[in-house]
Write a protein that holds these residues in place. Structure first.
Motif, mmCIF file in Angstrom:
data_model
loop_
_atom_site.group_PDB
_atom_site.id
_atom_site.type_symbol
_atom_site.label_atom_id
_atom_site.label_comp_id
_atom_site.label_asym_id
_atom_site.label_seq_id
_atom_site.Cartn_x
_atom_site.Cartn_y
_atom_site.Cartn_z
ATOM 1 N N LEU B 118 0.836 -1.202 0.000
ATOM 2 C CA LEU B 118 0.000 0.000 0.000
ATOM 3 C C LEU B 118 0.870 1.252 0.000
ATOM 4 C CD1 LEU B 118 -2.736 -1.199 2.513
ATOM 5 C CD2 LEU B 118 -3.041 -0.730 0.063
ATOM 6 N N PHE B 119 1.978 1.158 0.720
ATOM 7 C CA PHE B 119 2.914 2.287 0.762
ATOM 8 C C PHE B 119 3.463 2.590 -0.635
ATOM 9 C CE2 PHE B 119 7.453 3.443 0.989
ATOM 10 C CZ PHE B 119 7.343 4.722 1.525
ATOM 11 N N ILE B 120 3.869 1.558 -1.353
ATOM 12 C CA ILE B 120 4.439 1.777 -2.689
ATOM 13 C C ILE B 120 3.397 2.438 -3.600
ATOM 14 C CG2 ILE B 120 5.442 0.674 -4.731
ATOM 15 C CD1 ILE B 120 6.381 -1.604 -2.834
ATOM 16 N N GLU B 121 2.169 1.898 -3.568
ATOM 17 C CA GLU B 121 1.138 2.480 -4.438
ATOM 18 C C GLU B 121 0.864 3.931 -4.048
ATOM 19 O OE1 GLU B 121 -1.464 0.195 -6.783
ATOM 20 O OE2 GLU B 121 -3.185 0.828 -5.586
ATOM 21 N N ASP B 122 0.902 4.195 -2.745
ATOM 22 C CA ASP B 122 0.678 5.556 -2.255
ATOM 23 C C ASP B 122 1.774 6.505 -2.760
ATOM 24 O OD1 ASP B 122 -0.637 7.525 -0.494
ATOM 25 O OD2 ASP B 122 1.236 7.381 0.659
ATOM 26 N N CYS B 123 3.024 6.052 -2.741
ATOM 27 C CA CYS B 123 4.139 6.898 -3.194
ATOM 28 C C CYS B 123 3.970 7.322 -4.650
ATOM 29 C CB CYS B 123 5.471 6.163 -3.064
ATOM 30 S SG CYS B 123 5.993 5.939 -1.382
ATOM 31 N N TYR B 124 3.426 6.419 -5.470
ATOM 32 C CA TYR B 124 3.269 6.736 -6.893
ATOM 33 C C TYR B 124 1.937 7.414 -7.185
ATOM 34 C CZ TYR B 124 7.462 4.023 -7.953
ATOM 35 O OH TYR B 124 8.753 3.578 -8.022
ATOM 36 N N PHE B 130 3.466 10.519 3.452
ATOM 37 C CA PHE B 130 4.456 11.555 3.800
ATOM 38 C C PHE B 130 3.846 12.623 4.695
ATOM 39 C CE2 PHE B 130 6.215 10.603 -0.651
ATOM 40 C CZ PHE B 130 6.968 9.558 -0.148
ATOM 41 N N LYS B 131 2.571 12.931 4.440
ATOM 42 C CA LYS B 131 1.929 14.015 5.193
ATOM 43 C C LYS B 131 1.779 13.666 6.672
ATOM 44 C CE LYS B 131 -0.412 15.452 1.025
ATOM 45 N NZ LYS B 131 -1.153 14.499 0.168
ATOM 46 N N HIS B 132 1.747 12.373 6.958
ATOM 47 C CA HIS B 132 1.522 11.958 8.344
ATOM 48 C C HIS B 132 2.778 11.466 9.027
ATOM 49 C CE1 HIS B 132 -2.519 11.907 6.669
ATOM 50 N NE2 HIS B 132 -2.939 12.086 7.908
ATOM 51 N N SER B 133 3.864 11.391 8.279
ATOM 52 C CA SER B 133 5.056 10.751 8.830
ATOM 53 C C SER B 133 6.214 11.739 8.903
ATOM 54 C CB SER B 133 5.443 9.569 7.951
ATOM 55 O OG SER B 133 6.738 9.150 8.241
ATOM 56 N N THR B 134 7.170 11.384 9.724
ATOM 57 C CA THR B 134 8.377 12.201 9.791
ATOM 58 C C THR B 134 9.353 11.817 8.686
ATOM 59 O OG1 THR B 134 9.326 10.562 11.268
ATOM 60 C CG2 THR B 134 8.266 12.491 12.298
ATOM 61 N N ASN B 344 12.932 1.373 8.445
ATOM 62 C CA ASN B 344 12.682 1.963 9.748
ATOM 63 C C ASN B 344 11.238 2.427 9.921
ATOM 64 O OD1 ASN B 344 13.902 2.449 12.125
ATOM 65 N ND2 ASN B 344 14.599 4.515 11.599
ATOM 66 N N TYR B 345 10.576 2.739 8.805
ATOM 67 C CA TYR B 345 9.227 3.311 8.882
ATOM 68 C C TYR B 345 8.126 2.275 8.710
ATOM 69 C CZ TYR B 345 11.743 7.702 8.579
ATOM 70 O OH TYR B 345 12.596 8.738 8.818
ATOM 71 N N VAL B 346 8.506 1.007 8.554
ATOM 72 C CA VAL B 346 7.475 -0.005 8.304
ATOM 73 C C VAL B 346 6.445 -0.082 9.443
ATOM 74 C CG1 VAL B 346 7.005 -2.443 7.835
ATOM 75 C CG2 VAL B 346 8.936 -1.316 6.732
ATOM 76 N N PRO B 347 6.868 -0.060 10.732
ATOM 77 C CA PRO B 347 5.858 -0.089 11.794
ATOM 78 C C PRO B 347 4.864 1.078 11.656
ATOM 79 C CG PRO B 347 8.031 -0.482 12.715
ATOM 80 C CD PRO B 347 8.241 -0.114 11.281
ATOM 81 N N GLU B 348 5.401 2.237 11.270
ATOM 82 C CA GLU B 348 4.536 3.394 11.062
ATOM 83 C C GLU B 348 3.549 3.142 9.914
ATOM 84 O OE1 GLU B 348 5.661 7.805 10.316
ATOM 85 O OE2 GLU B 348 7.211 6.971 11.635
ATOM 86 N N ILE B 350 2.379 0.302 8.986
ATOM 87 C CA ILE B 350 1.358 -0.647 9.427
ATOM 88 C C ILE B 350 0.267 0.093 10.200
ATOM 89 C CG2 ILE B 350 0.929 -2.645 10.933
ATOM 90 C CD1 ILE B 350 3.776 -3.617 10.163
ATOM 91 N N ASN B 351 0.694 1.021 11.062
ATOM 92 C CA ASN B 351 -0.276 1.835 11.793
ATOM 93 C C ASN B 351 -1.127 2.656 10.837
ATOM 94 O OD1 ASN B 351 0.500 1.093 14.392
ATOM 95 N ND2 ASN B 351 2.228 2.509 14.346
#
Lengths: 303, 493
Positions: B118-124, B130-134, B344-348, B350-351
């Motif tokens: 889901l992260f990969i699809e979101d990036c593209y 990005f808006k919710h993460s550091t 490092n951001y994978v747990p984030e 998942i949340n």
């Protein structure tokens, strides 16, 4: 089926069949020598002649003796038809199509490979060479019988058969031709029937031949048997029939079948038992040329 | 000498394996507890090995090697421009994991892979994460695996990394942690399957007594995943496996998987693009392809968009993919998440994407681009492992405790010259399992690579490929660097 896979299967079969035929020739020569231990006219040169690789051989060796010839045929690096080189090529080809073949076929080829690579032929004791060579023939047969028993009849199978039988026709015609042209004038013993019997045994044909021809072995009958018998799988016309059957199962086959038919027709109208050596040589020479053009057509149509 | 279980060849009957003499190290051993007793779920097989004479052990080792040789299981190694074929190294002492424990790991892996896809699809596409993460956006947008031609593309089931291989390690407490996720073209699954095939031949008696879970459904599940990746809903799409060729280090696996699935194994030169479609060259002419399971790197996939000199790719392939005329598995561009800094951001993730808590823990990772974290790493360098972010195969890894003063300075200089390229993790004391090593049975470090398939559903292999460092004390498990392997048994006890 991928064109490239077809090509690899075809060459895989050709190389293993070539390996088998070379082993057969060495096998028979070794045995023949046991029957004529003190006759020096019996030579090893004819094996090199058959394969038409004298120019490479003579770059490396001066004398055509047993040790040199066997080494050269088994392991000669410069000899592109040495068993080692054939097997390396077979390994390369099977690597590319392993997924098209039954597992047992790869295993059989591994056995053959290990058998020939375990020890250099020059280090094998004289007493053990003959069984070593016989085992080589057995192992090539293990490969093909695994194909026969486990591979579905389809394009893969047909390309293997095509390669195998084209190689066989090529080698058998060379072996017979060689006997015709290299017969020594200086023979010190009655070689006339011996040579034809050895020819039969190279091709594992003694038993089949005996069934149809009893009594003294006659040159004309042997030649007719090896060239024109339509049931024995190492007779040339039988090989041509198998090639035709292969091609009939493949697409895009018209021009090759035509070529094989016309070659077959020339066999049918020839009375080989009346041919003298020269006539037979010319016939087989022409046959070799046709085989080359069949090989070219296979390349053009499929690969 | 720490070698206690030295079995002298000539005193066969006296020097048998005895677990009370087992040379435990300070790591977690999966067979033997720190009190030197055989763990409960290991009892049966532990007793079995103790019952063997050293002669029988040696015979088992030889039988294993002979089976592998006759099957021709091998891999290719490159060093200094030379390549050579090596026989696959398998240790006959299996690694054993309880089913209950595995079920939880399996759940964690499914969750992880879903979030990553889901992260990969979101990036593209929307770039909501990005808006919710550091997370620094540039980590993705400037990655060498970020391709602008992937923008605005959505894939069936949001699967980008259809086949993922995650590396797991057990820590000092015996818990599984995720070390890294290999999302691009992970390999090793064929060796997992072949290891089992060989072990069944060497230990037929053990399998019937032990109740080992079957693993052989993988090729079928892989095939289904490939079918489900197709843009068009066809029942029997035409699928091929694209390999770089017989000199690739994983060629054995390519050939094995193609055979297991009954699909054609093709090279770039067997394929051709015409009017937006991909075809394979057959003896009957051209045949259209729907799905390509590619084992060729992104860079070489299509000379039009990647390396223009690539001869192992297919010209025009990416255009066909963008038109949704052919699906590519794993999808181009999925490598953005295969990065030790992104890890490092994978747990984030998942949340954020699943609204769940991570089941499997990550290993604390320090970004060397962050000054505070970097300073901490340099101060504690002897307890650290420094890794380049986008390397695979164990290359470029620096283990802190092996550094001398001189090499330490070199490493610091190298890191400072390109801080974004490195991360650091505390050195984890990998778990061990008894391993047969030339007449002795001794603990050796290992990791585990399960494979996760993402199609309509997510499937995790039952266990995975266990890789073991064959040298005493070593933690380098990569087969290209002298590592071996074990069969992994998931048992219900």
């Amino acid at each position: 089926m991928l064109s490239r896979s077809a090509k690899h299967l075809y060459w895989l079969a050709r190389y293993i069949e070539r390996c088998e035929n070379i082993a057969r020739m060495v096998d028979v020569n070794l045995e023949l020598i046991l029957d004529f231990p003190i006759d020096h006219s019996l030579n090893w040169k004819s094996l090199i002649d058959t394969l038409d690789i004298n120019y490479i051989y003579e770059k490396k060796y001066k004398k055509y003796n047993e040790e040199n010839v066997i080494n050269f045929l088994f392991e000669g690096k410069t000899n592109y038809s040495s068993m080692r080189n054939c097997l390396d090529m077979a390994k390369f080809n099977i690597e590319n199509v392993r997924d098209d073949l039954p597992k047992t076929a790869s295993i059989a080829l591994n056995h053959l490979y290990d058998h020939l690579n375990k020890e250099s032929i020059s280090r094998i004791h004289k007493r053990k060479i003959l069984p070593h060579v016989t085992e080589t023939v057995n192992l090539t047969q293990e490969f093909f019988s695994s194909i026969n028993d486990n591979l579905s009849r389809g394009y893969e199978f047909e390309f293997i058969r095509l390669g195998r039988f084209l190689e066989r026709v090529d080698m058998i015609s060379r072996i017979i031709d060689c006997l015709c042209i290299t017969k020594s004038e200086k023979q010190t013993y009655d070689f006339s029937s011996m040579e034809w019997i050895s020819l039969l045994s190279i091709l594992s044909a003694q038993d089949a031949f005996r069934k149809i021809s009893k009594g003294e072995v006659d040159r004309g009958e042997v030649i007719n048997f090896l060239l024109k018998n339509d049931s024995f799988p190492r007779s040339l016309t039988r090989c041509l029939t198998i090639l035709r059957l292969c091609l009939e199962s493949l697409p895009n086959n018209e021009n090759i079948i035509l070529k094989i038919r016309s070659l077959r027709l020339r066999f049918d109208v020839s009375t080989f038992d009346k041919f003298d050596d020269e006539k037979l040589h010319n016939f087989l020479d022409k046959c070799q040329k046709d085989l080359t053009s069949i090989d070219n057509l296979v390349e053009q149509n499929y690969f | 000498m720490n070698v206690i279980l030295s079995i002298a060849k000539y005193t066969n009957n006296h020097m048998k394996l005895n677990w009370s003499n087992y040379d435990l190290s300070d790591s977690f051993d999966e067979y033997i507890s720190s009190k030197k007793s055989v763990r409960r779920h290991i009892k049966k097989i532990g007793n079995f090995f103790e019952s063997l004479s050293s002669k029988e052990m040696e015979e088992l080792d030889l039988a294993t090697k002979a089976a592998i040789k006759s099957l021709g299981i091998n891999f290719r190694v490159y060093s200094e421009g030379e390549s050579s074929e090596r026989t696959w190294p398998l240790d006959f002492i299996p690694r054993i994991i309880r089913k209950k424990e595995w079920d939880l790991v399996s759940k964690g892996l499914k969750q992880r892979t879903k979030a990553l896809n889901l992260f990969i699809e979101d990036c593209y596409n929307e770039q909501k994460f990005f808006k919710h993460s550091t997370m620094n956006k540039d980590l993705i947008l400037k990655s060498k695996y970020f391709f602008s031609f992937c923008k605005n593309i959505k894939l069936p089931n949001s699967s980008w990394s259809h086949i993922c291989g995650s590396d797991l390690i057990k820590d000092i407490d015996g818990n599984f942690n995720v070390l890294e996720d290999n999302l691009r073209i992970p390999s090793g699954v064929s060796y997992m399957l072949e290891n089992r095939y060989v072990m069944k031949r060497v230990f037929p008696d053990l399998f019937s007594h032990y109740g080992v879970s079957r693993i052989d459904e993988y090729p079928l599940r892989l095939y289904e995943t490939l079918v489900e990746s197709s843009f068009k809903k066809i029942k029997k799409p035409e699928i091929v496996l694209l390999t770089p060729g017989i000199y690739n280090s994983a060629y054995y696996e390519h050939s094995y998987l193609a055979q297991q699935m009954g699909i054609d194994l093709v090279e770039g030169r067997d394929l051709i693009v015409k009017k937006g479609f991909v075809y394979k060259k057959t003896i009957e002419g051209l045949e259209k392809i729907d799905v390509i399971y590619r084992r060729v790197d992104d860079e070489f996939l299509d000379p039009e968009v990647g390396n223009p000199d690539s001869v192992i790719g297919v010209k025009g392939l990416i255009k066909c993919w963008k038109k949704q005329n052919v699906s590519i598995v794993n999808a181009p561009g999925c490598g953005i998440a295969d990065d030790k800094a992104v890890y490092n951001y994978v747990p984030e993730m998942i949340n954020f994407f699943l609204k769940e808590d991570p089941v499997l823990p990550n290993i604390k990772t320090y970004l060397m681009s962050n000054k505070k974290e970097r300073d901490y790493v340099f101060e504690n360098i002897r307890k650290m492992v420094i890794k380049p972010v986008a390397e695979a195969g164990g290359y470029g890894i620096v283990i802190g405790k092996t550094l001398t003063n001189k090499t330490k300075e070199d490493v610091i200089k190298k890191v400072l010259s390109n801080t974004k390229n490195y991360v650091a993790q505390p050195l984890i004391n990998l778990s061990t399992t008894p391993t047969y090593d030339k007449d002795i049975v001794a603990p050796r470090h290992l990791d585990l690579r399960p494979f996760i398939l993402s199609g309509k559903n997510v499937y995790v292999t039952i266990g995975g490929l266990t890789r073991v460092a064959l040298k005493k004390g070593s933690t380098v498990v990569n087969s290209s660097q002298g590592g071996g392997s074990k069969d992994t048994w998931i048992v219900d006890v």
